[in-house]
Design a protein around this motif. Sequence first.
Motif, PDB file in Angstrom:
ATOM      1  N   ARG A 193      32.809 -30.968  -3.405  1.00  0.00           N
ATOM      2  CA  ARG A 193      31.730 -30.548  -4.501  1.00  0.00           C
ATOM      3  C   ARG A 193      30.566 -31.116  -4.259  1.00  0.00           C
ATOM      4  NH1 ARG A 193      32.381 -29.168  -9.883  1.00  0.00           N
ATOM      5  NH2 ARG A 193      34.817 -29.097  -9.551  1.00  0.00           N
ATOM      6  N   THR A 194      29.525 -30.277  -4.602  1.00  0.00           N
ATOM      7  CA  THR A 194      28.068 -30.804  -4.345  1.00  0.00           C
ATOM      8  C   THR A 194      27.439 -30.421  -5.616  1.00  0.00           C
ATOM      9  OG1 THR A 194      27.224 -28.332  -3.669  1.00  0.00           O
ATOM     10  CG2 THR A 194      27.915 -30.043  -1.946  1.00  0.00           C
ATOM     11  N   TYR A 234      30.152 -24.322 -10.397  1.00  0.00           N
ATOM     12  CA  TYR A 234      30.306 -25.236  -9.435  1.00  0.00           C
ATOM     13  C   TYR A 234      29.612 -24.683  -8.274  1.00  0.00           C
ATOM     14  CZ  TYR A 234      34.312 -22.830  -7.711  1.00  0.00           C
ATOM     15  OH  TYR A 234      35.083 -21.968  -7.292  1.00  0.00           O
ATOM     16  N   SER A 235      29.099 -25.637  -7.197  1.00  0.00           N
ATOM     17  CA  SER A 235      28.770 -25.413  -6.137  1.00  0.00           C
ATOM     18  C   SER A 235      29.701 -26.440  -5.343  1.00  0.00           C
ATOM     19  CB  SER A 235      27.374 -25.886  -5.936  1.00  0.00           C
ATOM     20  OG  SER A 235      26.481 -25.071  -6.531  1.00  0.00           O
ATOM     21  N   ASP A 292      30.831 -27.151  -0.759  1.00  0.00           N
ATOM     22  CA  ASP A 292      30.726 -26.808   0.774  1.00  0.00           C
ATOM     23  C   ASP A 292      32.276 -26.477   1.082  1.00  0.00           C
ATOM     24  OD1 ASP A 292      28.074 -27.198   1.345  1.00  0.00           O
ATOM     25  OD2 ASP A 292      28.436 -29.473   1.433  1.00  0.00           O
ATOM     26  N   ARG A 335      28.764 -22.346   1.775  1.00  0.00           N
ATOM     27  CA  ARG A 335      28.215 -22.953   0.606  1.00  0.00           C
ATOM     28  C   ARG A 335      28.209 -22.000  -0.593  1.00  0.00           C
ATOM     29  NH1 ARG A 335      24.377 -26.849  -1.345  1.00  0.00           N
ATOM     30  NH2 ARG A 335      25.234 -28.186   0.430  1.00  0.00           N
ATOM     31  N   VAL A 336      29.184 -22.335  -1.427  1.00  0.00           N
ATOM     32  CA  VAL A 336      29.707 -21.211  -2.447  1.00  0.00           C
ATOM     33  C   VAL A 336      29.380 -21.882  -3.872  1.00  0.00           C
ATOM     34  CG1 VAL A 336      31.629 -20.581  -1.147  1.00  0.00           C
ATOM     35  CG2 VAL A 336      31.906 -22.298  -2.911  1.00  0.00           C
ATOM     36  N   THR A 337      28.687 -21.071  -4.637  1.00  0.00           N
ATOM     37  CA  THR A 337      28.300 -21.401  -6.278  1.00  0.00           C
ATOM     38  C   THR A 337      29.146 -20.361  -6.853  1.00  0.00           C
ATOM     39  OG1 THR A 337      26.285 -22.240  -5.589  1.00  0.00           O
ATOM     40  CG2 THR A 337      26.734 -21.565  -7.906  1.00  0.00           C
ATOM     41  N   LEU A 371      25.286 -28.656  -8.196  1.00  0.00           N
ATOM     42  CA  LEU A 371      24.700 -27.290  -8.337  1.00  0.00           C
ATOM     43  C   LEU A 371      23.679 -26.910  -7.779  1.00  0.00           C
ATOM     44  CD1 LEU A 371      26.278 -24.779 -10.126  1.00  0.00           C
ATOM     45  CD2 LEU A 371      24.847 -25.471 -11.875  1.00  0.00           C
ATOM     46  N   ASP A 372      23.866 -25.552  -7.291  1.00  0.00           N
ATOM     47  CA  ASP A 372      22.725 -24.785  -6.440  1.00  0.00           C
ATOM     48  C   ASP A 372      22.004 -23.939  -7.555  1.00  0.00           C
ATOM     49  OD1 ASP A 372      21.261 -22.837  -5.108  1.00  0.00           O
ATOM     50  OD2 ASP A 372      22.539 -23.033  -3.328  1.00  0.00           O
ATOM     51  N   ALA A 377      21.307 -20.153  -6.754  1.00  0.00           N
ATOM     52  CA  ALA A 377      22.496 -19.422  -6.656  1.00  0.00           C
ATOM     53  C   ALA A 377      22.961 -19.058  -8.062  1.00  0.00           C
ATOM     54  CB  ALA A 377      23.686 -19.978  -5.614  1.00  0.00           C
ATOM     55  N   ALA A 378      22.845 -20.124  -8.991  1.00  0.00           N
ATOM     56  CA  ALA A 378      23.237 -19.969 -10.416  1.00  0.00           C
ATOM     57  C   ALA A 378      22.429 -19.266 -11.124  1.00  0.00           C
ATOM     58  CB  ALA A 378      23.246 -21.408 -11.095  1.00  0.00           C
TER      59      ALA A 378
END
Length: 330
Positions: free
Chosen positions: A272-273, A193-194, A196, A231-233, A275-276, A279-280
């Motif tokens: 939730r955004t 998941y990605s 903010d 921003r995390v993935t 998926l980056d 980053a994946a």
Amino acid sequence: MRRALAAAGAAVLLLSGCAAEREPPSGLYYEATGVAPDTALLTVNGREVPASRYFYWLAADCGYLAQQAGGEPDWSADAGGLTLDSYVKDQALSAAVFCAVIEEQAQLCGCVLTAADLAAMDRDWAAQVRDAGGEDAYLALLDRQGLNAADAQLFSADYYLYERLCAMAVSGEGPLAPADGEVDAYARKAGLYSADVLTFSSSDAAQTALERLESDPACQLSAYGGCAYARVTAAPGDGTLSPAAEDALSALEPNQWSRPVETEEGASLLRRTELDGKAAAELWFGDQLRELAASARVTCSEEYSRFTAASFYSGLRTARAEKGPSRPIS
């Protein structure tokens, strides 16, 4: 001098060493174990790893455990079916093997450090020297870690080689690049998941920000100068977010903000955004390299069986005590 050391370090990583006159063994790790720093303590796919490289990781792991225990760890304690002593030796071995695989893959892929990488290494060194209070002070700190300037540059080079290999793979270059659809399949299987994440100093500040975000969805996140934005993935349960934050995130609709969630850093709002993809792909690459390390042919020398984590740490503390008290970084 830093640039020359960095360039020399990169060359050592990527070229097989030539025979050289051996100097008498010395250094913190030799004093702690009696094993010469340049002894080939293990080989990884035929690539020799000197004892100093392994001992660096073992020293770091032992130091962390001692800090957590508030003193001498219980080396006989159970750690997933192993004694803590055996577990720590294995963890340090895994780290040393992973670094060797980075260097091996860089050589196989023709991946070298760029001028920008070397400049970044120069900046890193300058920052560390500044934080330590000068180059002499920083070299003294390295010495207490069993490292000299060249050793430190080699570890830094490993980091930048990893980043360079990852960038190549993510852009589709070289033998480590993913096949079509491979990253998407990995992301689905891992449940990536990605999101903010806005983290505030208090729940009240987070609640005030949430009310503004809900009333003005077009509000720019940069408007919140008093909070930390990321921003995390990640994959569920990998520790990137706390369980409470992941629970809040899983209950959200796309682009919906969560209620404030208490964390160790403060109070967070999460959204939730989509998926980056980049980053994946980077997470996929990290897993691929770990799989290569897990399947590597590793052979340990006789010297490896002659010490335990407990005996190493005891010798290390004695050797450090003889050097006198350390100077904290300012």
